[in-house]
Design an enzyme around this catalytic site. Structure first.
Site, PDB file in Angstrom:
ATOM      1  N   ASP A   1      46.934  29.220  37.744  1.00 12.38           N
ATOM      2  CA  ASP A   1      45.869  29.966  37.069  1.00 12.38           C
ATOM      3  C   ASP A   1      44.546  29.851  37.813  1.00 12.38           C
ATOM      4  O   ASP A   1      43.664  30.685  37.638  1.00 12.38           O
ATOM      5  CB  ASP A   1      45.706  29.461  35.637  1.00 12.38           C
ATOM      6  CG  ASP A   1      46.841  29.924  34.751  1.00 12.38           C
ATOM      7  OD1 ASP A   1      46.692  30.971  34.098  1.00 12.38           O
ATOM      8  OD2 ASP A   1      47.897  29.265  34.735  1.00 12.38           O
TER       9      ASP A   1
ATOM     10  N   ALA B   1      48.030  34.706  34.723  1.00 14.15           N
ATOM     11  CA  ALA B   1      46.720  34.938  35.327  1.00 14.15           C
ATOM     12  C   ALA B   1      46.568  36.321  35.963  1.00 14.15           C
ATOM     13  O   ALA B   1      45.576  37.021  35.701  1.00 14.15           O
ATOM     14  CB  ALA B   1      46.417  33.835  36.349  1.00 14.15           C
TER      15      ALA B   1
END
Length: 325
Positions: A214, A6
């Site tokens: 994430d 991420a």
């Protein structure tokens, strides 16, 4: 999937928008008017935003770059070489700042997480650890989230053994995490995803599951690589502590719970074959979600660059004053 992780996705998006701006300048023979620049960068940001629906760092970085774009556009006017150079310099500086800040946040998270585990370690005993996917320098601005904590623990001689989930179907644990740990001399052993519970049960003492994220919802639910939810359930059953390490750029206060987050699904071919070799029965249906949602109730500690939240809840996350932009 050329870029994954991420934080790294967000950083890459910022640099991608800079490249789009530079391309607009090059196409305009070293100059570009504000209208041309806006069209070019907007097209790039829309393409980038459509690439990955789950990792919130992507959208966070795009919004941040767009704010700077709005501030800098008036300096372009009708376009001149000098104005274009000044614009690109300012726009590039923001992308570099996003990258640098992520690295600094990694270091802060590593310190916070390691200090907590060190304080809780009985008689300074080295800890068994399970980790999932890849959360190191390859997935971030350069140090790591969950793997950054593990690095700091290793420096304090507090790592007994890191059990590395292979992380099907892309094998980020096998291909990336094991490589990073070996490179730094951190004791590790690769296991298949389904062996984690057995390792916890067989361990002579309870340890830690340390993972990244994430996206973190406003109530503390965490979306992370598929398999994370199962690890949280297994950790709770076996009395292991479950730690999530994520920068505040991964927090999404606009989303109330994990149930509201779109879970990306990838082609079923990823789980019925390896490379060009198919091993599953022909015609079998396959479902390939990339992420899952771990309820906040299963998370013992949520670590960000701003500190540690014990048993994350809506009110404790709200205290971070992240805001909605």
């Amino acid at each position: 999937m050329v870029v994954r992780g991420a934080p790294a996705i967000g950083i890459s998006a910022a640099y991608g928008m800079v490249l789009a701006a530079k391309a607009a300048v090059d196409a305009g023979h070293s100059s570009a008017c504000s209208k041309t620049m806006l069209v070019a960068v907007n097209a790039a940001s829309e393409l980038l935003a459509a690439s990955r629906p789950t990792a919130v760092n992507l959208f966070w970085a795009i919004r941040r770059m767009n704010r700077v774009l709005e501030q800098l556009l008036p300096t372009l006017g009708e376009g001149s070489v000098q104005a274009a150079e000044t614009f690109i310099k300012g726009f590039s500086a923001e992308a570099v700042a996003i990258h640098d800040e992520d690295l600094q946040n990694n270091l802060l998270m590593a310190r916070h997480g390691a200090e907590l585990i060190s304080a809780l370690a009985k008689d300074g005993q080295a800890q068994p650890i399970v980790t999932h996917c890849n959360t190191g320098s390859l997935a971030t601005g350069g140090h790591g989230t969950a793997l950054g904590v593990i690095r700091s623990l290793h420096e304090q001689q507090l790592v007994d053994l890191v059990y590395v989930d292979e992380t099907r179907p892309w094998m980020q644990g096998a291909r990336l995490t094991s490589w990073e740990l070996q490179r730094e001399g951190i004791p590790c052993a690769l296991i298949v995803d389904s062996a984690a519970a057995s390792m916890m049960a067989r361990s002579p003492r309870q340890g830690w599951v340390i993972v990244g994220a994430d996206r973190v919802a406003a109530n503390g639910d965490v979306v992370n690589k598929i398999g994370t939810y199962g690890l949280a359930v297994q950790a709770r059953y076996h009395g292991w502590k479950f730690m999530v390490v994520a920068p505040t750029s991964t927090f999404d206060p606009a989303v109330a719970t994990g149930a509201e987050i779109e879970i990306e699904e990838r082609p079923g071919s990823e789980i019925v074959q390896i490379g060009d070799s198919r091993f599953a029965a022909e015609g079998v249906r396959s479902i390939n979600p990339v992420f899952d949602v771990t309820p906040a109730a299963l998370i013992d500690y949520l670590v960000s660059e701003r500190g540690v939240i014990n048993r994350p809840r809506r009110d404790s996350i709200a205290e971070l004053k992240l805001g909605v932009d």
